[in-house]
Design an enzyme around this catalytic site. Structure first.
Site, PDB file in Angstrom:
ATOM      1  N   ARG A 260      -6.416   9.735  11.087  1.00  0.00           N
ATOM      2  CA  ARG A 260      -5.382   9.257  11.450  1.00  0.00           C
ATOM      3  C   ARG A 260      -3.857  10.418  12.426  1.00  0.00           C
ATOM      4  O   ARG A 260      -4.087  10.887  11.779  1.00  0.00           O
ATOM      5  CB  ARG A 260      -4.593   8.097  10.830  1.00  0.00           C
ATOM      6  N   ARG A 275       0.640  10.548   3.967  1.00  0.00           N
ATOM      7  CA  ARG A 275       0.210  10.578   5.300  1.00  0.00           C
ATOM      8  C   ARG A 275       0.138  11.692   5.700  1.00  0.00           C
ATOM      9  O   ARG A 275       0.717  12.863   6.054  1.00  0.00           O
ATOM     10  CB  ARG A 275       1.528  10.168   5.854  1.00  0.00           C
ATOM     11  N   GLU A 347       2.390   1.766  -0.886  1.00  0.00           N
ATOM     12  CA  GLU A 347       0.963   1.020  -0.917  1.00  0.00           C
ATOM     13  C   GLU A 347       0.178   2.201  -1.211  1.00  0.00           C
ATOM     14  O   GLU A 347      -0.126   3.197  -0.292  1.00  0.00           O
ATOM     15  CB  GLU A 347       0.144   0.958   0.980  1.00  0.00           C
ATOM     16  N   SER A 350      -5.524  -1.708   0.471  1.00  0.00           N
ATOM     17  CA  SER A 350      -5.116  -2.941   1.532  1.00  0.00           C
ATOM     18  C   SER A 350      -7.048  -3.813   1.248  1.00  0.00           C
ATOM     19  O   SER A 350      -7.519  -2.892   1.188  1.00  0.00           O
ATOM     20  CB  SER A 350      -4.664  -2.411   2.826  1.00  0.00           C
ATOM     21  N   ARG A 388      -3.795   9.437  -2.408  1.00  0.00           N
ATOM     22  CA  ARG A 388      -2.970   9.182  -2.710  1.00  0.00           C
ATOM     23  C   ARG A 388      -3.341   8.078  -4.638  1.00  0.00           C
ATOM     24  O   ARG A 388      -1.848   8.483  -5.025  1.00  0.00           O
ATOM     25  CB  ARG A 388      -3.092   7.705  -1.886  1.00  0.00           C
TER      26      ARG A 388
END
Length: 424
Positions: A260, A275, A347, A350, A388
């Protein structure tokens, strides 16, 4: 992609759903083009019928003059037909582009909101750790224990990259084994998918429209996108296929590296590996009958929670508001893990119910027992975002002497129970 019949019958509901999600798509223009498209098709069908009648008439005629007259009329019909076909081709291209811009509509019970600030915390699970010493953040812990090297990663690749080293590498593979051992019993098929997608397949997943494209890495010479999540490969895997009803639900569990740009996160979490541009993840994807998708969605959330409970990482479950859902999802939940160094939840998971939005774009259907074909519903959920999760383990399991304990459930996959400083 939405059903055009539904859009025709419920234009205001579609406009409301688009507005709730914060997208700007001209639904009236779409319906206008839909009408033009149908009118042109109707005109072409009339010309086709006229030509058929003229051909039959010619075969019965003996008078050559009358035959020539009809042939001239048919040539005129052909000219009109070519003109209408070109016009139809243009309209269809514009119509398709607008259809692809439409987001999936949120379920009525999804909380209305603009962005992540309007998401709703449903519950908090687990006891927050208490430390009788000054806590360190994960990067400080990892650098002291020689587990992460972001300096050398920046030297060779730039910012938002990191080397994982020593015990942290072994912990990654322990987490992979832990997830697969716990989830395969729920009839998931293990997969390692391709990490590159053809443009038409990428677009079919619903993540590569307009500004969404800026988040993806694209290789122009090969017309290939790098995946941002293995959901994209897994959903596209069944493009233009038909499931048998008895084979649903079809569940997949995939390990992959993901890529990403983090285009919209300028200045956020630039330090460390929270990130990054490249990360490993284990993803769950389900294809099911429409009437089962809400039940399957709850299963995804339950399995995510099960893994977090086994790892004994405190977390909260968040229901995502309309403006933060993203294009394909009709409903979405996040799990956010406790990060002691920041005294807040971040987070880690999801899960989304994308209904038939992706299956319509990729033409994925199932055959009912009656023989009727219907579009499947697609769902996705994070089993573990490995980077994460490692961060949360380092912070929540840190010890006063600078070491890090290993969660009980991971000990069986490792030859150590604690990560200590190395002697020089």
């Amino acid at each position: 992609m939405l059903d055009i019949k539904f859009i025709r019958q419920n234009p205001e509901k579609v406009k409301e759903g688009v507005r709730k999600k914060g997208y700007d798509v001209n639904v009236d223009l779409l319906l206008s083009m839909d009408k033009k498209k149908r009118d042109l098709i109707s005109q072409l069908e009339k010309i086709f019928a006229q030509k058929n009648q003229a051909s039959k008439k010619i075969s019965l005629l003996k008078n050559e003059e009358e035959k020539k007259k009809i042939i001239l009329e048919m040539k005129e019909l052909d000219k009109n037909s070519d003109k209408l076909k070109n016009e139809l081709k243009e309209i269809e291209a514009k119509f398709k582009e607008l259809m692809l811009q439409l987001p999936n509509l949120p379920f009525d019970h999804v909380p209305i909101g603009k962005d992540e600030k309007d998401n709703v915390v449903l519950k908090k699970v687990g006891k927050l750790p208490k430390f009788n010493f000054k806590i360190k953040d994960y990067l400080e812990i990892a650098e002291e224990l020689d587990l992460i090297d972001i300096q050398r990663a920046a030297k060779i690749s730039g910012s938002r990259f990191g080397f994982l080293k020593n015990e942290l590498v072994l912990m990654e593979f322990a987490l992979v084994n832990f997830v697969f051992e716990n989830l395969l019993k729920y009839n998931f098929i293990p997969v390692i998918p391709p990490v590159m997608l053809k443009e038409e397949m990428a677009r079919g997943t619903g993540y590569f429209e307009a500004t969404d494209k800026s988040e993806a890495y694209f290789i122009p010479a090969d017309n290939l996108y790098l995946i941002g999540t293995s959901e994209q490969s897994l959903i596209a895997m069944h493009a233009n296929e038909i499931f048998e009803e008895k084979d649903l639900p079809k569940r997949y569990l995939a390990f992959s590296t993901c890529f990403r740009r983090e285009a919209g996160s300028y200045g956020k979490d630039t330090r460390g590996i929270l990130r990054v541009h490249q990360f490993d993840k284990i993803e769950m994807v389900i294809f099911c009958k429409p009437e089962d998708s809400k039940k399957e969605h709850q299963l995804l959330l339950e399995l995510e929670e099960k893994l977090m409970k086994l790892l004994k990482i405190p977390y909260q479950v968040v229901q995502i508001c309309t403006g933060d859902l993203g294009r394909p999802a009709a409903e979405k939940y996040d799990i956010e893990a406790w990060m002691p160094s920041e005294s807040r939840y971040r987070e880690t998971h999801s899960n989304s119910n994308c209904t038939d939005f992706q299956s319509r774009r990729l033409n994925i259907r199932y055959r009912q027992k009656s023989g009727k074909l219907e579009f499947v519903h697609t769902l996705n959920g994070t089993a573990l975002a490995i980077g994460r999760t490692l961060i949360m383990l380092l912070e929540n399991y840190q010890q006063k002497d600078g070491s890090v304990k290993i969660p009980k459930v991971l000990e069986k996959y490792l030859h150590f129970k604690i990560i200590k400083k190395r002697r020089i």
